[in-house]
Design a protein around this motif. Structure first.
Motif, PDB file in Angstrom:
ATOM      1  N   ILE A  54      73.719 -40.534 104.969  1.00 51.86           N
ATOM      2  CA  ILE A  54      74.248 -40.309 103.620  1.00 51.86           C
ATOM      3  C   ILE A  54      74.506 -38.824 103.397  1.00 51.86           C
ATOM      4  CG2 ILE A  54      73.634 -40.363 101.169  1.00 51.86           C
ATOM      5  CD1 ILE A  54      72.087 -42.956 101.776  1.00 51.86           C
ATOM      6  N   HIS A  55      73.670 -37.974 103.989  1.00 47.42           N
ATOM      7  CA  HIS A  55      73.760 -36.537 103.742  1.00 47.42           C
ATOM      8  C   HIS A  55      74.643 -35.779 104.746  1.00 47.42           C
ATOM      9  CE1 HIS A  55      70.769 -37.780 101.027  1.00 47.42           C
ATOM     10  NE2 HIS A  55      70.288 -36.594 100.741  1.00 47.42           N
ATOM     11  N   ILE A  56      75.254 -36.485 105.685  1.00 48.50           N
ATOM     12  CA  ILE A  56      76.168 -35.842 106.627  1.00 48.50           C
ATOM     13  C   ILE A  56      77.441 -35.477 105.863  1.00 48.50           C
ATOM     14  CG2 ILE A  56      77.634 -36.158 108.668  1.00 48.50           C
ATOM     15  CD1 ILE A  56      75.484 -38.057 109.765  1.00 48.50           C
ATOM     16  N   PRO A  57      77.840 -34.212 105.897  1.00 49.93           N
ATOM     17  CA  PRO A  57      79.071 -33.831 105.186  1.00 49.93           C
ATOM     18  C   PRO A  57      80.267 -34.594 105.743  1.00 49.93           C
ATOM     19  CG  PRO A  57      77.863 -31.895 105.938  1.00 49.93           C
ATOM     20  CD  PRO A  57      77.209 -33.091 106.561  1.00 49.93           C
ATOM     21  N   LYS A  58      81.048 -35.136 104.865  1.00 47.61           N
ATOM     22  CA  LYS A  58      82.261 -35.865 105.255  1.00 47.61           C
ATOM     23  C   LYS A  58      83.426 -34.888 105.285  1.00 47.61           C
ATOM     24  CE  LYS A  58      79.946 -39.717 105.053  1.00 47.61           C
ATOM     25  NZ  LYS A  58      78.600 -39.322 105.384  1.00 47.61           N
ATOM     26  N   THR A  59      84.231 -34.993 106.319  1.00 49.12           N
ATOM     27  CA  THR A  59      85.396 -34.119 106.422  1.00 49.12           C
ATOM     28  C   THR A  59      86.603 -34.826 105.842  1.00 49.12           C
ATOM     29  OG1 THR A  59      85.909 -34.924 108.643  1.00 49.12           O
ATOM     30  CG2 THR A  59      84.536 -32.956 108.482  1.00 49.12           C
ATOM     31  N   SER A  60      87.456 -34.096 105.203  1.00 47.01           N
ATOM     32  CA  SER A  60      88.698 -34.683 104.699  1.00 47.01           C
ATOM     33  C   SER A  60      89.836 -34.264 105.623  1.00 47.01           C
ATOM     34  CB  SER A  60      88.971 -34.231 103.275  1.00 47.01           C
ATOM     35  OG  SER A  60      89.018 -32.831 103.210  1.00 47.01           O
ATOM     36  N   PHE A 101      69.833 -49.249 112.210  1.00 50.09           N
ATOM     37  CA  PHE A 101      70.852 -48.272 111.849  1.00 50.09           C
ATOM     38  C   PHE A 101      70.772 -47.049 112.749  1.00 50.09           C
ATOM     39  CE2 PHE A 101      73.030 -44.984 109.524  1.00 50.09           C
ATOM     40  CZ  PHE A 101      74.084 -45.649 108.934  1.00 50.09           C
ATOM     41  N   LYS A 102      69.562 -46.575 113.008  1.00 47.33           N
ATOM     42  CA  LYS A 102      69.395 -45.397 113.868  1.00 47.33           C
ATOM     43  C   LYS A 102      69.833 -45.711 115.295  1.00 47.33           C
ATOM     44  CE  LYS A 102      66.399 -41.631 115.086  1.00 47.33           C
ATOM     45  NZ  LYS A 102      65.128 -40.978 114.945  1.00 47.33           N
ATOM     46  N   LYS A 103      69.551 -46.912 115.761  1.00 47.91           N
ATOM     47  CA  LYS A 103      69.978 -47.331 117.104  1.00 47.91           C
ATOM     48  C   LYS A 103      71.508 -47.359 117.203  1.00 47.91           C
ATOM     49  CE  LYS A 103      69.572 -51.244 120.241  1.00 47.91           C
ATOM     50  NZ  LYS A 103      69.143 -52.629 120.354  1.00 47.91           N
ATOM     51  N   MET A 104      72.154 -47.784 116.131  1.00 43.19           N
ATOM     52  CA  MET A 104      73.613 -47.901 116.144  1.00 43.19           C
ATOM     53  C   MET A 104      74.316 -46.560 115.926  1.00 43.19           C
ATOM     54  SD  MET A 104      74.387 -51.105 116.719  1.00 43.19           S
ATOM     55  CE  MET A 104      76.046 -51.365 116.141  1.00 43.19           C
ATOM     56  N   SER A 105      73.720 -45.680 115.111  1.00 39.50           N
ATOM     57  CA  SER A 105      74.425 -44.463 114.720  1.00 39.50           C
ATOM     58  C   SER A 105      73.816 -43.167 115.257  1.00 39.50           C
ATOM     59  CB  SER A 105      74.475 -44.357 113.194  1.00 39.50           C
ATOM     60  OG  SER A 105      73.178 -44.115 112.681  1.00 39.50           O
ATOM     61  N   GLY A 106      72.560 -43.239 115.645  1.00 42.60           N
ATOM     62  CA  GLY A 106      71.886 -42.031 116.106  1.00 42.60           C
ATOM     63  C   GLY A 106      71.172 -41.269 115.010  1.00 42.60           C
ATOM     64  N   VAL A 107      71.347 -41.698 113.771  1.00 45.44           N
ATOM     65  CA  VAL A 107      70.669 -41.065 112.639  1.00 45.44           C
ATOM     66  C   VAL A 107      70.137 -42.140 111.691  1.00 45.44           C
ATOM     67  CG1 VAL A 107      72.045 -38.936 112.688  1.00 45.44           C
ATOM     68  CG2 VAL A 107      72.803 -40.855 111.286  1.00 45.44           C
ATOM     69  N   THR A 108      69.173 -41.756 110.872  1.00 46.75           N
ATOM     70  CA  THR A 108      68.653 -42.698 109.881  1.00 46.75           C
ATOM     71  C   THR A 108      69.676 -42.882 108.760  1.00 46.75           C
ATOM     72  OG1 THR A 108      67.626 -40.968 108.554  1.00 46.75           O
ATOM     73  CG2 THR A 108      66.264 -41.962 110.326  1.00 46.75           C
ATOM     74  N   PRO A 109      69.561 -43.953 107.995  1.00 47.17           N
ATOM     75  CA  PRO A 109      70.484 -44.140 106.870  1.00 47.17           C
ATOM     76  C   PRO A 109      70.450 -42.957 105.901  1.00 47.17           C
ATOM     77  CG  PRO A 109      69.281 -46.160 107.277  1.00 47.17           C
ATOM     78  CD  PRO A 109      68.674 -45.113 108.150  1.00 47.17           C
ATOM     79  N   LYS A 110      69.265 -42.434 105.617  1.00 44.66           N
ATOM     80  CA  LYS A 110      69.149 -41.300 104.694  1.00 44.66           C
ATOM     81  C   LYS A 110      69.879 -40.082 105.244  1.00 44.66           C
ATOM     82  CE  LYS A 110      65.795 -38.686 102.037  1.00 44.66           C
ATOM     83  NZ  LYS A 110      64.382 -38.524 101.704  1.00 44.66           N
ATOM     84  N   ALA A 111      69.713 -39.802 106.528  1.00 45.74           N
ATOM     85  CA  ALA A 111      70.417 -38.677 107.146  1.00 45.74           C
ATOM     86  C   ALA A 111      71.921 -38.923 107.137  1.00 45.74           C
ATOM     87  CB  ALA A 111      69.919 -38.458 108.570  1.00 45.74           C
TER      88      ALA A 111
END
Length: 68
Positions: A61-67, A49-59
């Motif tokens: 989840i906590h990234i603020p989503k923009t609407s 997941f980190k290789k694909m996204s640059g962040v861990t799954p836990k991180a």
């Protein structure tokens, strides 16, 4: 995979990544996601997941989503 322009391995990785995001959004735990997607361990999934996204799954989840 002529339709997508991806090799089977690339397509499979994309599918696993998108499915993992879906499962994370449902608040599935890391071990469950790893098992459902065929990873050998939770840590193997976290590495992927980190290789694909640059962040861990836990991180992720906590990234603020923009609407929009």
């Amino acid at each position: 995979m002529r339709e997508t322009g991806l090799t089977y391995q690339q397509w499979r990785q994309q599918w696993r990544f998108l499915k993992s995001i879906e499962l994370l959004s449902e608040r599935s735990n890391i071990s469950s996601i790893a098992n459902n997607l065929g990873f050998s361990s939770g840590s193997a999934f976290v590495y992927f997941f980190k290789k694909m996204s640059g962040v861990t799954p836990k991180a992720y989840i906590h990234i603020p989503k923009t609407s929009e």
